[in-house]
Design an enzyme around this catalytic site. Structure first.
Site, PDB file in Angstrom:
ATOM      1  N   THR A 108       1.482   6.386   5.010  1.00 16.62           N
ATOM      2  CA  THR A 108       0.972   7.441   4.117  1.00 16.62           C
ATOM      3  C   THR A 108      -0.275   6.951   3.376  1.00 16.62           C
ATOM      4  O   THR A 108      -1.238   7.704   3.194  1.00 16.62           O
ATOM      5  CB  THR A 108       2.078   7.844   3.115  1.00 16.62           C
ATOM      6  OG1 THR A 108       3.222   8.266   3.858  1.00 16.62           O
ATOM      7  CG2 THR A 108       1.631   8.972   2.203  1.00 16.62           C
ATOM      8  N   THR A 128       8.863   2.774  -0.733  1.00 18.91           N
ATOM      9  CA  THR A 128       9.555   2.377   0.491  1.00 18.91           C
ATOM     10  C   THR A 128      10.697   1.440   0.122  1.00 18.91           C
ATOM     11  O   THR A 128      10.540   0.562  -0.733  1.00 18.91           O
ATOM     12  CB  THR A 128       8.667   1.680   1.542  1.00 18.91           C
ATOM     13  OG1 THR A 128       9.522   1.081   2.532  1.00 18.91           O
ATOM     14  CG2 THR A 128       7.789   0.594   0.983  1.00 18.91           C
ATOM     15  N   ILE A 129      11.818   1.646   0.776  1.00 18.98           N
ATOM     16  CA  ILE A 129      12.926   0.715   0.547  1.00 18.98           C
ATOM     17  C   ILE A 129      12.556  -0.675   1.064  1.00 18.98           C
ATOM     18  O   ILE A 129      13.143  -1.661   0.653  1.00 18.98           O
ATOM     19  CB  ILE A 129      14.246   1.190   1.210  1.00 18.98           C
ATOM     20  CG1 ILE A 129      14.120   1.274   2.736  1.00 18.98           C
ATOM     21  CG2 ILE A 129      14.724   2.495   0.616  1.00 18.98           C
ATOM     22  CD1 ILE A 129      15.467   1.380   3.452  1.00 18.98           C
ATOM     23  N   ASP A 130      11.561  -0.762   1.970  1.00 22.53           N
ATOM     24  CA  ASP A 130      11.239  -2.041   2.607  1.00 22.53           C
ATOM     25  C   ASP A 130      10.507  -3.015   1.672  1.00 22.53           C
ATOM     26  O   ASP A 130      10.470  -4.213   1.953  1.00 22.53           O
ATOM     27  CB  ASP A 130      10.352  -1.814   3.847  1.00 22.53           C
ATOM     28  CG  ASP A 130      10.996  -0.886   4.854  1.00 22.53           C
ATOM     29  OD1 ASP A 130      12.236  -0.762   4.836  1.00 22.53           O
ATOM     30  OD2 ASP A 130      10.264  -0.276   5.650  1.00 22.53           O
TER      31      ASP A 130
HETATM   32  O1  F6P Z   1      10.444   2.274   6.318  1.00 20.83           O
HETATM   33  C1  F6P Z   1      11.700   2.642   5.883  1.00 20.83           C
HETATM   34  C2  F6P Z   1      12.699   2.562   6.991  1.00 20.83           C
HETATM   35  O2  F6P Z   1      13.951   2.936   6.470  1.00 20.83           O
HETATM   36  C3  F6P Z   1      12.768   1.211   7.716  1.00 20.83           C
HETATM   37  O3  F6P Z   1      13.469   0.245   6.979  1.00 20.83           O
HETATM   38  C4  F6P Z   1      13.406   1.621   9.019  1.00 20.83           C
HETATM   39  O4  F6P Z   1      13.056   0.751  10.052  1.00 20.83           O
HETATM   40  C5  F6P Z   1      12.827   2.987   9.263  1.00 20.83           C
HETATM   41  O5  F6P Z   1      12.388   3.489   8.026  1.00 20.83           O
HETATM   42  C6  F6P Z   1      13.798   3.964   9.887  1.00 20.83           C
HETATM   43  O6  F6P Z   1      13.130   5.126  10.169  1.00 20.83           O
HETATM   44  P1  F6P Z   1      13.858   6.451  10.661  1.00 20.83           P
HETATM   45  O7  F6P Z   1      14.374   7.159   9.434  1.00 20.83           O
HETATM   46  O8  F6P Z   1      12.793   7.212  11.351  1.00 20.83           O
HETATM   47  O9  F6P Z   1      14.986   6.051  11.553  1.00 20.83           O
END
Ligand code: F6P
Length: 349
Positions: A108, A128-130
């Protein structure tokens, strides 16, 4: 002043708290009109918007997800094989938007930066949770995901102990190990495996065998979905046309397959998946999201565009979008959390 707001990429706890804070701060402090754009940049192309008044954001502070909806693979610059950015921009002009607040992760921020360069003034808010966005110590949503991982590990530990098993919990986090690292420390993992550090299955097996014969009797492993087994990623799916086409997942089960023949105890795997992304934000994330929303509103009022709100130390500041776009933030080799984990006996490969 007329300000648009959108949420892009995967959802996470705290998005609504930002939407609420931006809307309230802009309307209370300068009487701005706020318009919500639905499903991220997709809404700019499909003309799906709705007005946001204080009443529309009442009671959403603690609600998970996003009231505006989101889209995790929509890039107007390359949508379904073509560049639709001119249409998206024309619609923003038609709406009379003076600015856009884009809440999202690296994808984004990258699109937001390009839209900004086309002439629509943008402020970014890092979600982001990451926790893998550069130049900010924290993204909101991360703390909530870590809390889920910690609780899951607490639960897995008791059943691991009862059965004398090796329990593997796989977290999200994409190419960064932050969730597994903090979640693993918080949940008392014995082993934390992250993408940034390689490991040998044979060495892990030796550790598990020592523990199954020792007083511990069991081993709790927390592995990030991006951790590399045999030097490679475990890919669950590919999403054609997406700016981030690889869907990771399954490394926990793959590790179980390799580990089981090498140890005596039974090995079981739990894939935590989207549970880490859903539900209500922690108090920390509610506060951080509200601070970020207020900071974004201030940037808009001061006309400081092309910037992303950031948390550095305990200060809410901002950084240029061009220093964020297209970059990520892996766990550094000797990060204090890595040192802490190792010093407290956690095996990290
Ligand atoms: O970027 C956030 C995240 O939850 C990652 O940790 C994960 O790999 C991805 O998105 C999962 O994406 P989706 O919701 O498209 O499966």
């Amino acid at each position: 002043m007329h300000v648009g707001i959108l949420t892009g990429g995967g959802d996470c706890p705290g998005l609504n708290a930002v939407i609420r804070a931006v809307t309230l701060a802009l309307q209370r402090e300068c009487g701005a009109r706020v318009t919500g754009i639905e499903r991220g940049f997709h809404g700019l192309m499909t003309r799906r918007v709705r007005p946001l008044a204080p009443a529309d954001v009442a009671g959403i502070l603690a609600e998970g997800g996003t009231i505006l909806g989101t889209h995790n693979s929509c890039d107007p610059f390359r949508w379904q094989g073509a560049d639709h950015s001119a249409e998206a921009l024309a619609f923003a002009r038609e709406l009379g938007l003076d600015a856009l607040v884009a809440i999202g992760g690296d994808g984004t921020m990258d699109i937001a930066h390009r839209i900004h360069r086309l002439g629509l003034p943008v402020v970014g808010v890092p979600k982001t949770i990451d926790n893998d966005l550069p130049l900010t110590d924290r993204t909101f949503g991360f703390d909530s995901a870590v809390a889920v991982v910690a609780e899951a590990l607490d639960r897995l530990a008791t059943t691991a102990r009862s059965h004398g098993r090796v329990m593997i919990a796989e977290t999200m986090g994409r190419y960064a190990g932050w969730i597994a690292l903090e979640g693993g420390i918080a949940g008392g993992a014995d082993v934390i495996l992250i993408p940034e550090r390689g490991f040998e299955v044979a060495e892990l097996a030796a550790l598990c065998r020592t523990r199954e014969q020792g007083p511990e009797g069991h081993t709790l492993v927390c592995i990030a979905e991006g951790a590399k087994l045999d030097g490679g990623l475990t890919v669950k799916d590919r999403v054609a046309g997406s700016p981030d086409p690889l869907r990771l997942g399954g490394v926990g089960h793959a590790l179980q397959q390799q580990l089981q023949p090498l140890v005596d105890s039974e090995v079981r795997t739990t894939l935590l998946g989207h549970v880490q992304r859903g539900g209500t934000p922690t108090a920390f994330d509610r506060v951080l999201a509200t601070r970020f929303g207020f900071a974004a509103a201030q940037l808009v009022r001061r006309g400081e565009f092309g910037r992303m709100v950031a948390l550095q130390g305990d200060a809410c500041t901002s950084v240029p979008l061009d220093q964020v776009a297209g970059r990520s933030r892996p766990v550094p080799d000797e990060h204090p959390l890595v040192q802490t984990a190792r010093a407290t006996g956690i095996w990290m490969g």
